[in-house]
Each structure stands twice: as C-alpha cells, then as structure tokens.
Design a protein around this motif. Structure first.
Motif, PDB file in Angstrom:
ATOM      1  N   ILE A  51       0.578  -4.977 -18.780  1.00 27.80           N
ATOM      2  CA  ILE A  51       1.593  -5.086 -17.724  1.00 27.80           C
ATOM      3  C   ILE A  51       0.922  -5.194 -16.357  1.00 27.80           C
ATOM      4  N   TYR A  52      -0.072  -4.335 -16.114  1.00 25.67           N
ATOM      5  CA  TYR A  52      -0.771  -4.408 -14.821  1.00 25.67           C
ATOM      6  C   TYR A  52      -2.167  -3.819 -14.915  1.00 25.67           C
ATOM      7  N   ARG A  53      -2.958  -4.201 -13.892  1.00 28.97           N
ATOM      8  CA  ARG A  53      -4.317  -3.690 -13.720  1.00 28.97           C
ATOM      9  C   ARG A  53      -4.475  -3.272 -12.269  1.00 28.97           C
ATOM     10  N   TYR A  68      -8.649   2.897  -1.374  1.00 31.19           N
ATOM     11  CA  TYR A  68      -7.911   1.625  -1.383  1.00 31.19           C
ATOM     12  C   TYR A  68      -8.054   0.933  -2.723  1.00 31.19           C
ATOM     13  N   ARG A  69      -6.953   0.323  -3.104  1.00 28.89           N
ATOM     14  CA  ARG A  69      -6.783  -0.141  -4.477  1.00 28.89           C
ATOM     15  C   ARG A  69      -5.952  -1.421  -4.472  1.00 28.89           C
ATOM     16  N   MET A  70      -6.382  -2.402  -5.267  1.00 26.91           N
ATOM     17  CA  MET A  70      -5.590  -3.620  -5.474  1.00 26.91           C
ATOM     18  C   MET A  70      -4.893  -3.516  -6.830  1.00 26.91           C
ATOM     19  N   THR A  71      -3.596  -3.804  -6.858  1.00 25.44           N
ATOM     20  CA  THR A  71      -2.849  -3.814  -8.116  1.00 25.44           C
ATOM     21  C   THR A  71      -2.398  -5.241  -8.406  1.00 25.44           C
ATOM     22  N   ILE A  72      -2.529  -5.633  -9.649  1.00 22.58           N
ATOM     23  CA  ILE A  72      -2.066  -6.950 -10.107  1.00 22.58           C
ATOM     24  C   ILE A  72      -1.064  -6.707 -11.231  1.00 22.58           C
ATOM     25  N   THR A  85       5.158  -0.997 -12.496  1.00 24.60           N
ATOM     26  CA  THR A  85       4.202   0.100 -12.647  1.00 24.60           C
ATOM     27  C   THR A  85       4.931   1.335 -13.172  1.00 24.60           C
ATOM     28  N   LYS A  86       4.145   2.310 -13.637  1.00 22.82           N
ATOM     29  CA  LYS A  86       4.754   3.566 -14.089  1.00 22.82           C
ATOM     30  C   LYS A  86       5.524   4.215 -12.948  1.00 22.82           C
ATOM     31  N   GLY A  87       4.882   4.289 -11.794  1.00 20.59           N
ATOM     32  CA  GLY A  87       5.467   4.960 -10.639  1.00 20.59           C
ATOM     33  C   GLY A  87       5.118   6.437 -10.630  1.00 20.59           C
ATOM     34  N   HIS A  88       5.049   6.983  -9.445  1.00 17.19           N
ATOM     35  CA  HIS A  88       4.615   8.390  -9.308  1.00 17.19           C
ATOM     36  C   HIS A  88       5.057   8.961  -7.967  1.00 17.19           C
ATOM     37  N   GLY A  95       1.790   9.970   2.817  1.00 15.29           N
ATOM     38  CA  GLY A  95       2.238   8.583   2.933  1.00 15.29           C
ATOM     39  C   GLY A  95       1.255   7.618   2.304  1.00 15.29           C
ATOM     40  N   GLU A  96       1.713   6.387   2.147  1.00 19.55           N
ATOM     41  CA  GLU A  96       0.863   5.347   1.565  1.00 19.55           C
ATOM     42  C   GLU A  96       1.191   4.021   2.231  1.00 19.55           C
ATOM     43  N   PHE A  97       0.137   3.239   2.473  1.00 20.85           N
ATOM     44  CA  PHE A  97       0.271   1.910   3.080  1.00 20.85           C
ATOM     45  C   PHE A  97       0.196   0.864   1.979  1.00 20.85           C
ATOM     46  N   TYR A  98       1.218   0.017   1.881  1.00 20.76           N
ATOM     47  CA  TYR A  98       1.245  -1.068   0.903  1.00 20.76           C
ATOM     48  C   TYR A  98       1.268  -2.407   1.653  1.00 20.76           C
ATOM     49  N   LEU A  99       0.541  -3.382   1.124  1.00 25.13           N
ATOM     50  CA  LEU A  99       0.547  -4.730   1.712  1.00 25.13           C
ATOM     51  C   LEU A  99       0.609  -5.755   0.587  1.00 25.13           C
ATOM     52  N   ALA A 134       8.718   8.886  -4.110  1.00 23.11           N
ATOM     53  CA  ALA A 134       8.079   8.298  -5.293  1.00 23.11           C
ATOM     54  C   ALA A 134       8.113   6.779  -5.146  1.00 23.11           C
ATOM     55  N   HIS A 135       7.182   6.089  -5.803  1.00 26.33           N
ATOM     56  CA  HIS A 135       7.140   4.627  -5.649  1.00 26.33           C
ATOM     57  C   HIS A 135       6.719   3.955  -6.941  1.00 26.33           C
ATOM     58  N   ARG A 136       7.392   2.853  -7.204  1.00 30.55           N
ATOM     59  CA  ARG A 136       7.136   2.000  -8.370  1.00 30.55           C
ATOM     60  C   ARG A 136       7.194   0.562  -7.878  1.00 30.55           C
ATOM     61  N   VAL A 146       0.488  -9.316  -6.458  1.00 25.27           N
ATOM     62  CA  VAL A 146      -0.720  -8.610  -6.037  1.00 25.27           C
ATOM     63  C   VAL A 146      -0.436  -7.854  -4.744  1.00 25.27           C
ATOM     64  N   PHE A 147      -0.887  -6.603  -4.681  1.00 26.38           N
ATOM     65  CA  PHE A 147      -0.744  -5.856  -3.425  1.00 26.38           C
ATOM     66  C   PHE A 147      -1.884  -4.865  -3.255  1.00 26.38           C
ATOM     67  N   LEU A 148      -2.106  -4.538  -1.997  1.00 29.67           N
ATOM     68  CA  LEU A 148      -3.114  -3.550  -1.606  1.00 29.67           C
ATOM     69  C   LEU A 148      -2.410  -2.236  -1.321  1.00 29.67           C
ATOM     70  N   ALA A 149      -3.017  -1.137  -1.750  1.00 32.09           N
ATOM     71  CA  ALA A 149      -2.494   0.192  -1.442  1.00 32.09           C
ATOM     72  C   ALA A 149      -3.608   1.025  -0.815  1.00 32.09           C
ATOM     73  N   VAL A 150      -3.270   1.785   0.208  1.00 33.55           N
ATOM     74  CA  VAL A 150      -4.223   2.705   0.832  1.00 33.55           C
ATOM     75  C   VAL A 150      -3.580   4.083   0.863  1.00 33.55           C
ATOM     76  N   GLY A 156      -3.374  12.743  -5.079  1.00 36.01           N
ATOM     77  CA  GLY A 156      -3.046  13.074  -6.467  1.00 36.01           C
ATOM     78  C   GLY A 156      -1.845  12.275  -6.943  1.00 36.01           C
ATOM     79  N   HIS A 157      -1.729  12.099  -8.256  1.00 31.61           N
ATOM     80  CA  HIS A 157      -0.649  11.283  -8.808  1.00 31.61           C
ATOM     81  C   HIS A 157       0.114  12.077  -9.854  1.00 31.61           C
ATOM     82  N   ASP A 158       1.379  12.297  -9.569  1.00 29.31           N
ATOM     83  CA  ASP A 158       2.265  13.021 -10.491  1.00 29.31           C
ATOM     84  C   ASP A 158       3.125  11.991 -11.216  1.00 29.31           C
TER      85      ASP A 158
HETATM   86  C1  F6R Z   1      -1.632   4.763  -5.406  1.00 26.13           C
HETATM   87  C2  F6R Z   1      -0.542   3.767  -5.600  1.00 26.13           C
HETATM   88  C3  F6R Z   1      -0.890   2.455  -6.264  1.00 26.13           C
HETATM   89  C4  F6R Z   1      -0.624   2.603  -7.763  1.00 26.13           C
HETATM   90  C5  F6R Z   1      -0.852   1.348  -8.589  1.00 26.13           C
HETATM   91  C6  F6R Z   1      -0.539   1.588 -10.071  1.00 26.13           C
HETATM   92  O1  F6R Z   1      -1.147   5.926  -4.835  1.00 26.13           O
HETATM   93  O2  F6R Z   1       0.606   4.000  -5.302  1.00 26.13           O
HETATM   94  O3  F6R Z   1      -2.200   2.056  -6.029  1.00 26.13           O
HETATM   95  O4  F6R Z   1      -1.428   3.645  -8.255  1.00 26.13           O
HETATM   96  O5  F6R Z   1      -0.037   0.332  -8.116  1.00 26.13           O
HETATM   97  O6  F6R Z   1       0.715   2.205 -10.236  1.00 26.13           O
HETATM   98  P1  F6R Z   1       0.830   3.602 -11.002  1.00 26.13           P
HETATM   99  O7  F6R Z   1      -0.167   4.529 -10.341  1.00 26.13           O
HETATM  100  O8  F6R Z   1       2.218   4.059 -10.778  1.00 26.13           O
HETATM  101  O9  F6R Z   1       0.476   3.367 -12.420  1.00 26.13           O
END
Ligand code: F6R
Ligand code: ZN
Length: 181
Positions: A51-53, A68-72, A85-88, A95-99, A134-136, A146-150, A156-158
């Motif tokens: 589903i995603y990386r 900082y993390r790139m999600t695809i 994404t699962k979401g957490h 806070g978190e910065f998404y682009l 929470a964010h998904r 594709v997006f960048l997260a900081v 931590g991730h719940d």
């Molecule tokens: C980090 C964040 C993102 C997600 C990533 C994967 O705080 O919000 O980098 O970690 O998009 O999603 P999850 O972590 O929900 O599996």
C-alpha cells in the motif's frame, strides 16, 4: 560531541531519498482491519499488495530533533476505499509539517473528541497538522501520491488507538473523484 549536519537528496516526484536510513513498507496484511469492505479485503489478501512505503533521513528519534520522511502511497483501492496509511496519534502531542510533492492525495485529521478535517495535498500544498490531531493520508488519484513529513524526534507513534477506533470518516471512490463518507 556535536552532531554533524546532514544533507539528503529528495526526489519530490518519486519520493526517493538518498541517503536514507529507514524504509517502512506496509502491505494490506499489515492493516487489513482498516478497510471496511471485508469481501474486498479477502479478495486482495492473496496478492497482499504494497500500500505504501516511507524513507526517512538518519536523524535520531529524540527530543530537539526534526525527523523528515517521504511517504509514497500507491494508487489503488480496497473495494471503494482508497489506499491509505494506517494513521496515528503522536504519543507526545506535537505538530507535524506535511508537504504534497506528487500525485493526488489528502490527509484526514481527527481529534480525540471526534472533530474531523480533510485537506488536499497537491504538489506544493503544505498542511500543518497541529498537536492533538491524529492523521491518515490517502491517495485519491491514479499515480503514486508522494509527500514530505517533518516531525519531532520524540513525537512517537501511537497506532493502537486508531487500530481500535478507526477514523470517523472514510475516503471513498465517487465517479472519477472521491467523497468523504
Ligand atoms: C510521521 C508521519 C508520516 C507517516 C507516514 C506513514 O509522524 O505522520 O511520516 O508516518 O506517512 O504513515 P503511518 O505512520 O500512519 O503508517
Ligand atoms: Zn505523524
């Protein structure tokens, strides 16, 4: 012993990161319960699609650091529900910065008291996720999203509370577009 500065190439179109320290790869089997169409989950379970990386820079997960993390997120659906994404929640409310950098997607945000907001993230659109939401993320398009997260290194991730309660809304296919239902 000061930490050394770090530089990373981010391919905004593909999400590739060089160098990267961590890859998250989540398949359907890692989050099968998140999708509401049980028959569609069963039908896709054999293939168990990715589903995603996510790729992450080599930044320590500790206070005062900015990770900082790139999600695809691949394009696709389980039944009428788009790949997501699962979401957490963050364990330490922060806070978190998404682009958004490629593709067509959105982020669903929800407070613990059930307030919901959805923001689209086309390339160049930044979304600020405040503490307590929470964010998904969801790919509603036909190309990888594709997006960048900081985020703070000690955030931590719940995942457990989302696994238990889910989100109050789902992002569903609607003709060529989507609806939040
Ligand atoms: C980090 C964040 C993102 C997600 C990533 C994967 O705080 O919000 O980098 O970690 O998009 O999603 P999850 O972590 O929900 O599996
Ligand atoms: Zn986060």
């Amino acid at each position: 012993n000061l930490q050394l500065p770090l530089a990373t190439m981010l391919d905004l179109a593909s999400g590739d990161m060089d160098p990267y320290a961590l890859v998250v790869e989540r398949r359907l089997s890692h989050m099968a319960e998140a999708y509401h169409d049980r028959a569609a989950v069963t039908a896709a379970a054999g293939e168990d699609p990715v589903i995603y990386r996510a790729y992450e820079a080599d930044v320590p997960h500790e206070a005062s650091q900015l990770v900082y993390r790139m999600t695809i997120i691949e394009p696709g659906r389980i039944g009428d529900e788009f790949y997501m994404t699962k979401g957490h929640h963050h364990v330490v409310d922060s806070g978190e910065f998404y682009l958004g950098t490629a593709g067509t997607g959105a982020v669903v945000m929800q407070t613990r008291s059930g307030e919901v907001r959805v923001e689209e993230m086309p390339p160049g659109r930044a979304v600020y996720v405040p503490p307590g939401w929470a964010h998904r993320s969801v790919n509603v398009g036909t190309e990888p999203f594709v997006f960048l997260a900081v985020f703070f290194g000690n955030a931590g991730h719940d995942y457990a509370s989302i696994e238990r309660d889910g989100f109050a809304v789902r992002v569903l296919a609607d003709g060529d577009g989507y609806r939040v239902g």
